[in-house]
Enzyme design. Structure first.
Site, PDB file in Angstrom:
ATOM      1  N   ASN A   9       0.883  -1.169   0.000  1.00  0.00           N
ATOM      2  CA  ASN A   9       0.000   0.000   0.000  1.00  0.00           C
ATOM      3  C   ASN A   9       0.918   1.215   0.000  1.00  0.00           C
ATOM      4  O   ASN A   9       1.500   1.551   1.022  1.00  0.00           O
ATOM      5  CB  ASN A   9      -0.898  -0.026   1.248  1.00  0.00           C
ATOM      6  CG  ASN A   9      -1.660   1.272   1.434  1.00  0.00           C
ATOM      7  OD1 ASN A   9      -1.821   2.061   0.492  1.00  0.00           O
ATOM      8  ND2 ASN A   9      -2.145   1.496   2.654  1.00  0.00           N
ATOM      9  N   TRP A  10       1.045   1.822  -1.163  1.00  0.00           N
ATOM     10  CA  TRP A  10       2.016   2.911  -1.291  1.00  0.00           C
ATOM     11  C   TRP A  10       1.550   4.205  -0.632  1.00  0.00           C
ATOM     12  O   TRP A  10       2.349   5.129  -0.469  1.00  0.00           O
ATOM     13  CB  TRP A  10       2.315   3.157  -2.774  1.00  0.00           C
ATOM     14  CG  TRP A  10       3.240   2.142  -3.384  1.00  0.00           C
ATOM     15  CD1 TRP A  10       3.806   1.058  -2.760  1.00  0.00           C
ATOM     16  CD2 TRP A  10       3.723   2.124  -4.732  1.00  0.00           C
ATOM     17  NE1 TRP A  10       4.602   0.373  -3.642  1.00  0.00           N
ATOM     18  CE2 TRP A  10       4.578   1.008  -4.863  1.00  0.00           C
ATOM     19  CE3 TRP A  10       3.506   2.939  -5.840  1.00  0.00           C
ATOM     20  CZ2 TRP A  10       5.213   0.692  -6.054  1.00  0.00           C
ATOM     21  CZ3 TRP A  10       4.146   2.621  -7.036  1.00  0.00           C
ATOM     22  CH2 TRP A  10       4.989   1.510  -7.138  1.00  0.00           C
ATOM     23  N   LYS A  11       0.248   4.297  -0.341  1.00  0.00           N
ATOM     24  CA  LYS A  11      -0.302   5.543   0.241  1.00  0.00           C
ATOM     25  C   LYS A  11      -0.006   6.717  -0.698  1.00  0.00           C
ATOM     26  O   LYS A  11      -0.016   6.538  -1.908  1.00  0.00           O
ATOM     27  CB  LYS A  11       0.253   5.750   1.656  1.00  0.00           C
ATOM     28  CG  LYS A  11       0.121   4.476   2.498  1.00  0.00           C
ATOM     29  CD  LYS A  11       0.344   4.689   3.945  1.00  0.00           C
ATOM     30  CE  LYS A  11       0.168   3.359   4.683  1.00  0.00           C
ATOM     31  NZ  LYS A  11       0.213   3.496   6.129  1.00  0.00           N
ATOM     32  N   HIS A  95      -9.243   1.937   4.706  1.00  0.00           N
ATOM     33  CA  HIS A  95      -7.992   2.055   5.453  1.00  0.00           C
ATOM     34  C   HIS A  95      -8.174   3.030   6.620  1.00  0.00           C
ATOM     35  O   HIS A  95      -8.907   4.013   6.500  1.00  0.00           O
ATOM     36  CB  HIS A  95      -6.877   2.534   4.523  1.00  0.00           C
ATOM     37  CG  HIS A  95      -5.529   2.434   5.146  1.00  0.00           C
ATOM     38  ND1 HIS A  95      -5.058   3.389   6.014  1.00  0.00           N
ATOM     39  CD2 HIS A  95      -4.583   1.474   5.065  1.00  0.00           C
ATOM     40  CE1 HIS A  95      -3.856   3.005   6.437  1.00  0.00           C
ATOM     41  NE2 HIS A  95      -3.552   1.853   5.877  1.00  0.00           N
ATOM     42  N   GLU A  97      -6.433   5.325   7.679  1.00  0.00           N
ATOM     43  CA  GLU A  97      -6.128   6.733   7.348  1.00  0.00           C
ATOM     44  C   GLU A  97      -7.318   7.398   6.669  1.00  0.00           C
ATOM     45  O   GLU A  97      -7.569   8.587   6.863  1.00  0.00           O
ATOM     46  CB  GLU A  97      -4.862   6.797   6.473  1.00  0.00           C
ATOM     47  CG  GLU A  97      -3.608   6.525   7.302  1.00  0.00           C
ATOM     48  CD  GLU A  97      -2.495   5.829   6.532  1.00  0.00           C
ATOM     49  OE1 GLU A  97      -2.522   5.842   5.286  1.00  0.00           O
ATOM     50  OE2 GLU A  97      -1.607   5.259   7.190  1.00  0.00           O
ATOM     51  N   GLU A 167      -5.609  -4.396  10.644  1.00  0.00           N
ATOM     52  CA  GLU A 167      -4.535  -3.430  10.840  1.00  0.00           C
ATOM     53  C   GLU A 167      -4.776  -2.641  12.123  1.00  0.00           C
ATOM     54  O   GLU A 167      -5.532  -1.666  12.123  1.00  0.00           O
ATOM     55  CB  GLU A 167      -4.484  -2.452   9.657  1.00  0.00           C
ATOM     56  CG  GLU A 167      -4.198  -3.105   8.333  1.00  0.00           C
ATOM     57  CD  GLU A 167      -3.523  -2.144   7.362  1.00  0.00           C
ATOM     58  OE1 GLU A 167      -2.464  -2.509   6.846  1.00  0.00           O
ATOM     59  OE2 GLU A 167      -4.035  -1.024   7.156  1.00  0.00           O
ATOM     60  N   GLY A 173       2.517   2.450  10.576  1.00  0.00           N
ATOM     61  CA  GLY A 173       3.496   3.505  10.359  1.00  0.00           C
ATOM     62  C   GLY A 173       4.238   3.923  11.619  1.00  0.00           C
ATOM     63  O   GLY A 173       4.954   4.913  11.628  1.00  0.00           O
ATOM     64  N   SER A 213       3.291  -2.032  10.222  1.00  0.00           N
ATOM     65  CA  SER A 213       4.730  -2.184  10.427  1.00  0.00           C
ATOM     66  C   SER A 213       5.243  -3.592  10.132  1.00  0.00           C
ATOM     67  O   SER A 213       6.205  -4.053  10.748  1.00  0.00           O
ATOM     68  CB  SER A 213       5.132  -1.732  11.845  1.00  0.00           C
ATOM     69  OG  SER A 213       4.788  -0.365  12.048  1.00  0.00           O
ATOM     70  N   GLY A 234       2.773  -1.073   4.178  1.00  0.00           N
ATOM     71  CA  GLY A 234       2.943   0.324   3.801  1.00  0.00           C
ATOM     72  C   GLY A 234       4.407   0.634   3.535  1.00  0.00           C
ATOM     73  O   GLY A 234       4.927   0.428   2.437  1.00  0.00           O
ATOM     74  N   GLY A 235       5.090   1.138   4.563  1.00  0.00           N
ATOM     75  CA  GLY A 235       6.463   1.622   4.414  1.00  0.00           C
ATOM     76  C   GLY A 235       7.396   0.651   3.709  1.00  0.00           C
ATOM     77  O   GLY A 235       8.150   1.047   2.805  1.00  0.00           O
TER      78      GLY A 235
HETATM   79  P1  PGA Z   1       2.889   0.348   7.524  1.00  0.00           P
HETATM   80  O1  PGA Z   1       1.432   0.598   6.882  1.00  0.00           O
HETATM   81  O2  PGA Z   1       3.344  -0.975   6.983  1.00  0.00           O
HETATM   82  O3  PGA Z   1       3.716   1.504   7.027  1.00  0.00           O
HETATM   83  O4  PGA Z   1       2.714   0.328   8.990  1.00  0.00           O
HETATM   84  C1  PGA Z   1       0.522  -0.453   6.755  1.00  0.00           C
HETATM   85  C2  PGA Z   1      -0.745   0.065   6.160  1.00  0.00           C
HETATM   86  O5  PGA Z   1      -1.163   1.175   6.540  1.00  0.00           O
HETATM   87  O6  PGA Z   1      -1.382  -0.609   5.316  1.00  0.00           O
END
Ligand code: PGA
Length: 251
Positions: A9-11, A95, A97, A167, A173, A213, A234-235
């Site tokens: 998930n590149w956001k 998500h 966010e 999640e 993050g 994470s 994500g990251g």
């Molecule tokens: P993260 O993000 O791996 O950077 O914690 C995961 C996500 O939000 O899908």
């Protein structure tokens, strides 16, 4: 019996040019890793470049959101039909966010899920508790409620196109990963909610990812758990070495 799905998930990261370069780097690293589906969910503007770059590889492209209406006066939004025509196969829905910053509710998550499934997309539906909800002891209640709300009016047949990502909001993050046991437990609550709605057989077949994470160091332990069928990353999905190491961990 369940197949791993490793999804990035590149956001709001990567321009189209950077997307192309990163996918070109990843392609050889994930080639032939057939024990899992490899997905990259990218910003809408990156979709054509990402699809072009991923051609001839085992990388599938997803979007990060979809609107629930087929068309109309919804400035700035993107419909399921538009995503399908662009060649998108997966879409992240709900998500944390989007729930936190963009007014996403359990009801709109449900509507988006239905729109995605009705268009033939695979929906990666996100659920997860905040730290406060966990400390109050509401994790199970919350995860089951969010799961059931998201899947309202989804048919048993459509469940084969549903992936649920557990999640924990406190792990996204932050560098604080849930322990493998916490991930297994959370995913288990999600699966139990699916069982309550659709029966044990469908629950056994439903892919439940962990996200928060997840990285090249902790993926193998998380993925070794009974209820963890993949990751939403994500990251670590912004770096070819870290992401492909997670794909390796799923082999
Ligand atoms: P993260 O993000 O791996 O950077 O914690 C995961 C996500 O939000 O899908």
């Amino acid at each position: 019996m369940r197949r791993y799905v490793i999804a990035g998930n590149w956001k709001m990261n990567m321009t189209p040019a950077k997307a192309q370069a990163l996918i070109a780097e990843m392609k050889p690293l994930v080639a032939g890793k057939d024990n899992c589906d490899v997905v990259l969910c990218v910003p809408a503007i990156d979709i054509p470049a990402a699809i072009e770059a991923a051609k001839g590889s085992n990388i599938k492209i997803g979007a990060e959101n979809v609107h629930f209406k087929a068309s109309g006066a919804y400035t700035g939004e993107i419909s399921a039909e538009m995503l399908v025509e662009a060649g998108v196969e997966y879409v992240v829905i709900g998500h944390s966010e989007r729930r936190q910053y963009f007014g996403e509710t359990d009801q709109t998550v449900n509507l988006r899920t239905l729109a995605a499934l009705n268009a033939g997309l695979k929906a990666i539906v996100c659920v997860g508790e905040t730290l406060e909800q966990r400390e109050l002891g509401y994790t199970e209640t919350l995860l089951k409620f969010q799961t059931k709300m998201a899947l309202t009016n989804v048919t048993a047949e459509q469940m084969k196109n549903v992936i649920i990502a557990y999640e924990p909001v406190w792990a996204i993050g932050t560098g604080v990963t849930a322990t493998a046991d916490q991930a297994d437990e959370g995913n288990g609550y999600v699966r139990a909610a699916v069982a309550e709605m659709f029966g044990a057989e469908i629950a056994e077949q439903t892919i439940v990812q962990y996200g928060g994470s997840m990285n090249d160091k902790n993926a193998a332990e998380l993925l070794s758990k009974e209820n963890v069928d993949g990751g939403l990353i994500g990251g670590a999905s912004l770096k070819s070495a870290a992401f492909s190491a997670i794909v390796d961990a799923a082999q």
